[in-house]
Design a protein around this motif. Structure first.
Motif, short mmCIF file in Angstrom:
data_model
loop_
_atom_site.label_atom_id
_atom_site.label_comp_id
_atom_site.label_asym_id
_atom_site.label_seq_id
_atom_site.Cartn_x
_atom_site.Cartn_y
_atom_site.Cartn_z
N SER A 28 0.83 -1.21 0.00
CA SER A 28 0.00 0.00 0.00
C SER A 28 0.86 1.26 0.00
O SER A 28 0.49 2.27 -0.61
CB SER A 28 -0.93 -0.01 1.21
OG SER A 28 -0.20 -0.16 2.41
N MET A 90 -7.24 0.27 -4.28
CA MET A 90 -6.07 1.03 -4.71
C MET A 90 -6.45 2.48 -5.01
O MET A 90 -5.65 3.39 -4.79
CB MET A 90 -5.43 0.35 -5.92
CG MET A 90 -4.86 -1.02 -5.59
SD MET A 90 -4.24 -1.94 -7.03
CE MET A 90 -2.73 -1.05 -7.37
N LEU A 93 -6.43 4.86 -1.97
CA LEU A 93 -5.15 5.41 -1.52
C LEU A 93 -4.86 6.77 -2.14
O LEU A 93 -4.00 7.49 -1.67
CB LEU A 93 -4.02 4.43 -1.84
CG LEU A 93 -4.09 3.08 -1.09
CD1 LEU A 93 -3.07 2.11 -1.66
CD2 LEU A 93 -3.85 3.30 0.39
N VAL A 98 -2.66 5.83 4.02
CA VAL A 98 -2.40 4.39 4.02
C VAL A 98 -2.96 3.76 5.28
O VAL A 98 -3.57 2.68 5.25
CB VAL A 98 -0.89 4.12 3.89
CG1 VAL A 98 -0.59 2.64 4.11
CG2 VAL A 98 -0.38 4.56 2.53
N MET A 102 -5.81 0.83 5.33
CA MET A 102 -5.45 -0.51 5.80
C MET A 102 -6.29 -0.92 7.02
O MET A 102 -6.61 -2.10 7.18
CB MET A 102 -3.97 -0.56 6.14
CG MET A 102 -3.05 -0.42 4.92
SD MET A 102 -3.39 -1.65 3.64
CE MET A 102 -2.95 -3.16 4.49
N SER A 160 -12.33 2.28 0.19
CA SER A 160 -11.64 1.16 0.84
C SER A 160 -12.64 0.16 1.40
O SER A 160 -12.43 -1.06 1.32
CB SER A 160 -10.74 1.69 1.96
OG SER A 160 -10.04 0.62 2.58
#
Length: 202
Positions: A28, A90, A93, A98, A102, A160
């Protein structure tokens, strides 16, 4: 002479596990630092993975496959969902940090647990449920904090979350056909489908 079946130090499971965790952890960060479009980055990431995996795949694996048409449809759908996961996650991001992306991605076991319960009637213990609830609360805290950071950060959190959902569906689909096809061969087929999906978006 007695032969030893112990794996070499280089291919020891703990060494391979460490390399895998390290690779996932820094991926990431590398995506965040890259100016490459999301679809291109996802395509090359899985294309390189396919090349590496082919080195460890034999024809015997393909001959031992016991798949029918319905199973192949599940594999195709699995590739579609994995491709959507990479595209949404992706892309997240680009908008959020990050760390935020995550943490939200860590909700994947929660979605898988819920899907396994409703689709496969699998049960989990209370400790697992407690840990997943804590992860959910952490994600809520992250999203709440990003509300005050910027609108873009919140959009990234949403992307995300959607990507996490698609990744969970991909895992559940894999579980459905796991007993009929070798895991490496399954991954190669699915990754190639994602490569084709990403190449169509370029």
């Amino acid at each position: 002479m007695v032969s030893s079946n112990k794996p070499s130090m280089l291919f020891h499971p703990f060494i391979l596990l460490f390399i895998s965790i390290l690779s996932v952890s820094i991926s990431s960060i590398m995506i965040k630092l890259s100016d490459t479009p999301t679809s291109v980055a996802g395509m090359y990431r899985l294309f390189i993975s396919v090349i590496i995996m082919l080195c460890f795949t034999s024809g015997k694996m393909a001959r031992s496959t016991e798949m029918n048409k319905k199973d192949w449809v599940i594999v195709i759908l699995s590739g579609l969902f994995l491709g959507l996961h990479f595209l949404f996650w992706m892309e997240s991001l680009v908008y959020t940090s990050v760390a935020s992306s995550m943490v939200i991605l860590s909700l994947q076991p929660l979605f898988v647990m819920m899907g396994s319960y409703f689709l496969f009637k699998e049960h989990v213990n209370l400790l697992t449920v407690f840990c997943l609830i804590v992860a959910l609360l952490g994600s809520i805290v992250i999203a709440w904090g990003d509300i005050w950071v910027s609108k873009d950060a919140l959009i990234g959190d949403g992307l995300s979350l959607i990507g996490t959902f698609f990744a969970s569906v991909y895992l559940l689909a894999g579980q459905k056909v796991s007993g009929k096809i070798n895991a490496s061969l399954y991954s190669i087929f699915v990754f190639l489908l994602v490569v084709l999906l990403c190449s169509c978006t370029i």
